[in-house]
Design a protein around this motif. Sequence first.
Motif, PDB file in Angstrom:
ATOM      1  N   THR A  60     -48.499  68.746  -4.951  1.00 28.51           N
ATOM      2  CA  THR A  60     -47.785  67.868  -5.872  1.00 28.51           C
ATOM      3  C   THR A  60     -48.610  66.604  -6.066  1.00 28.51           C
ATOM      4  O   THR A  60     -49.136  66.049  -5.090  1.00 28.51           O
ATOM      5  N   ARG A  62     -48.759  62.745  -7.341  1.00 27.40           N
ATOM      6  CA  ARG A  62     -48.022  61.526  -7.702  1.00 27.40           C
ATOM      7  C   ARG A  62     -49.017  60.411  -8.004  1.00 27.40           C
ATOM      8  O   ARG A  62     -50.053  60.296  -7.336  1.00 27.40           O
ATOM      9  N   THR A  78     -44.237  61.169 -10.604  1.00 32.41           N
ATOM     10  CA  THR A  78     -44.679  62.526 -10.290  1.00 32.41           C
ATOM     11  C   THR A  78     -45.311  63.127 -11.535  1.00 32.41           C
ATOM     12  O   THR A  78     -44.646  63.334 -12.547  1.00 32.41           O
ATOM     13  N   ARG A  81     -45.754  68.921 -10.089  1.00 33.08           N
ATOM     14  CA  ARG A  81     -44.977  69.290  -8.906  1.00 33.08           C
ATOM     15  C   ARG A  81     -45.265  70.740  -8.499  1.00 33.08           C
ATOM     16  O   ARG A  81     -45.168  71.663  -9.306  1.00 33.08           O
ATOM     17  N   ASP A  82     -45.633  70.909  -7.232  1.00 33.77           N
ATOM     18  CA  ASP A  82     -45.789  72.231  -6.599  1.00 33.77           C
ATOM     19  C   ASP A  82     -46.677  73.178  -7.412  1.00 33.77           C
ATOM     20  O   ASP A  82     -46.280  74.294  -7.769  1.00 33.77           O
TER      21      ASP A  82
END
Length: 211
Positions: A60, A62, A78, A81-82
């Motif tokens: 992830t 940020r 963010t 994500r993932d």
Amino acid sequence: MSAEDRRPASCSIKPPVYLHIGDADAAHSGVCVLDVCLPLGKPVDIQEITFKNYYTAYVTVRLLRRSPGHEAPAKWSTALRDLPLMDNPHTEGGSQDYCSVHRAQMQVEPDHVTSVRLILRQPSSAWLTFSLEQIQIFPQNPEKEVSDWLSDLTLGDQHPDLEGLPDPQTVSSSLQQMWALTEVMQSNQTSASIGRYDVDGCYDIKLLSLT
């Protein structure tokens, strides 16, 4: 700009922080945090983040972004994500691949970034450790200083026809002196009119005296 010409932004990477379950000596939770700090006072518009995987299943991204021209503190957002980095967390596929995250993949504009936080996840207990290596951040529009362009000018053997031209280092030094002189003149600029020192159509030597 070709891949050979682009240069990564200067940055410092803090040691990875592995989150634990319970006490510090307990088992890893499968989560690791990597902070990448950009030079203070030099935010970056990110074009791409590249790295080599080391048994990380998901990442992830940020971003700590600061609004230009505002005194408000920078805020974390963010951007991604993932993102899967391995075919399967329990198998070797993709475990040591070279990867990249392009700005087009990010959910927020990666501009005016002062820090990047990478949150790594590895849910499988098959691997003792996991991380990311060789992390590089490439600016969107790297601005090359004029002095850098001048320093790149060399009279190499491949350009024999350049013989007789001024030395690039001398030209660079002269230009820098001219720029410095221009800055001094602009800072000392006055609005007073100097006028002409002529008397009856000719110049008076006494009036032209510097004393």
